[in-house]
Design a protein around this motif. Structure first.
Motif, PDB file in Angstrom:
ATOM      1  N   GLU A 118      56.006  57.875 -34.688  1.00 22.45           N
ATOM      2  CA  GLU A 118      56.792  58.182 -35.540  1.00 22.45           C
ATOM      3  C   GLU A 118      56.739  59.612 -36.034  1.00 22.45           C
ATOM      4  N   GLU A 156      59.576  65.085 -28.935  1.00 21.09           N
ATOM      5  CA  GLU A 156      60.134  64.320 -27.894  1.00 21.09           C
ATOM      6  C   GLU A 156      59.384  64.434 -26.509  1.00 21.09           C
ATOM      7  N   ILE A 170      58.301  52.266 -29.434  1.00 23.16           N
ATOM      8  CA  ILE A 170      59.346  52.385 -30.164  1.00 23.16           C
ATOM      9  C   ILE A 170      59.333  53.473 -31.340  1.00 23.16           C
ATOM     10  N   GLY A 171      60.343  54.441 -31.044  1.00 19.47           N
ATOM     11  CA  GLY A 171      60.246  55.447 -31.978  1.00 19.47           C
ATOM     12  C   GLY A 171      61.200  55.534 -32.994  1.00 19.47           C
ATOM     13  N   ILE A 172      60.704  56.411 -33.983  1.00 15.28           N
ATOM     14  CA  ILE A 172      61.367  56.781 -35.305  1.00 15.28           C
ATOM     15  C   ILE A 172      61.186  58.134 -35.316  1.00 15.28           C
ATOM     16  N   GLN A 178      63.828  51.917 -30.443  1.00 21.35           N
ATOM     17  CA  GLN A 178      64.121  52.617 -31.617  1.00 21.35           C
ATOM     18  C   GLN A 178      63.970  51.770 -32.859  1.00 21.35           C
ATOM     19  N   ARG A 227      64.481  60.777 -27.582  1.00 20.60           N
ATOM     20  CA  ARG A 227      65.456  59.854 -26.717  1.00 20.60           C
ATOM     21  C   ARG A 227      64.604  59.406 -25.633  1.00 20.60           C
ATOM     22  N   THR A 258      65.566  46.947 -29.759  1.00 22.39           N
ATOM     23  CA  THR A 258      65.975  47.789 -31.165  1.00 22.39           C
ATOM     24  C   THR A 258      65.206  46.964 -32.183  1.00 22.39           C
TER      25      THR A 258
END
Length: 289
Positions: free
Chosen positions: A186, A190, A205-207, A216, A211, A23
């Motif tokens: 970013e 997906e 780490i996605g933004i 995130q 999923r 996180t």
């Protein structure tokens, strides 16, 4: 409750291997960072998004190294048990290696960050490698890169066709070879984000990347709707509306001052009768009429 201990890049890689999501949230000052740490966030990012949400700019481009150092130092004072990453500002790592390292040194020594984040792929691999070799962890950032928004034609989703997907994959692998400890994805489709996450050994780490990434990240002000003119974003979920609460609270304060409801008796400090007599030569009851 045991005191929280900051993550490190070894633990983050283990989290990826174990399928334990990471996180991350942005923070730009002492109180927001303190609250984020108390909420048990894994990583705090002092992003150049502070240009948009704190400094009032239309983009991240005007944000300077001085801005990042100042805000990172505030965050570090608040969140001593959280891993802190700071953005390298626009055009501070596209010149000489010496110039790049001077910027990194300021952010680490003056800002007290634990790592820096850099936007770009294969084209910045040499700079990334030099920073890592100097002993500074680097978080990569590909997909939509706000510092390059004018070049890529606006805020568009990345990885929608085969050519773009291949470019993103090549960039991710180039950053991994250069030594990044993780990669922010970013506004990436997906499917492509998932393929990249499987292809690299470092956490993703996605933004707005779906999923199937390893963690995130969201902007503090988006999570909490902390804005006077908030714009909804498809890839964001807001968890509180503190903007409305703040506005209502201030409006109530203004109304009570205007109508003389505040301060009330319970907010007043009273002097002894002898003090009033000494000032006015009158007893207290007469002086306050």
């Amino acid at each position: 409750m045991a005191e929280k201990r900051a993550l490190n890049i070894v633990k983050m890689k283990k989290m990826k291997q174990e399928g334990n999501p990471i996180t991350m949230i942005t923070a730009y000052d002492y109180p927001s960072a303190k609250l984020a740490e108390e909420a048990d966030i894994d990583i705090i990012l002092v992003g150049d998004s502070l240009g948009n949400v704190v400094l009032g700019y239309d983009s991240t481009i005007p944000v300077t190294t001085d801005d990042i150092v100042y805000h990172t130092r505030s965050v570090a004072r608040a969140a001593g048990n959280t891993f802190i990453v700071a953005d390298l500002p626009f055009m501070t790592y596209h010149g000489s290696i010496d110039e790049t390292l001077r910027t990194v040194r300021r952010i680490m020594q003056e800002g007290h960050a634990h790592a820096v984040k850099m936007e770009g792929g294969a084209e910045i691999a040499l700079q990334v490698q030099s920073i890592v070799q100097a002993g500074v962890p680097v978080l990569g950032h590909i997909g939509l890169t706000p510092q390059s928004v004018n070049q890529i034609g606006g805020y568009r989703v990345q990885g929608k066709d085969e050519q773009d997907a291949r470019r993103l994959m090549e960039d991710a692998k180039a950053l991994e070879r250069a030594g990044v400890f993780g990669i922010v994805l970013e506004l990436v489709t997906e499917e492509v984000a998932e393929a990249i996450s499987k292809a690299v050994s470092v956490p993703t780490i996605g933004i707005g990347a779906g999923r199937r990434v390893d963690g995130q990240v969201l902007v503090f002000h988006d999570v909490l709707k902390y804005d006077s003119d908030y714009r909804e974003k498809r890839f964001v979920k807001t968890y509180a509306d503190i903007g409305a609460e703040i506005r209502q609270g201030i409006a109530a304060y203004v109304n009570e001052v205007k109508t003389r409801q505040f301060p009330a008796q319970e907010h007043v400090f009273n002097a002894e009768d002898t003090v009033i007599a000494g000032l006015y030569g009158k007893v207290k009851e007469e002086a306050v009429k």
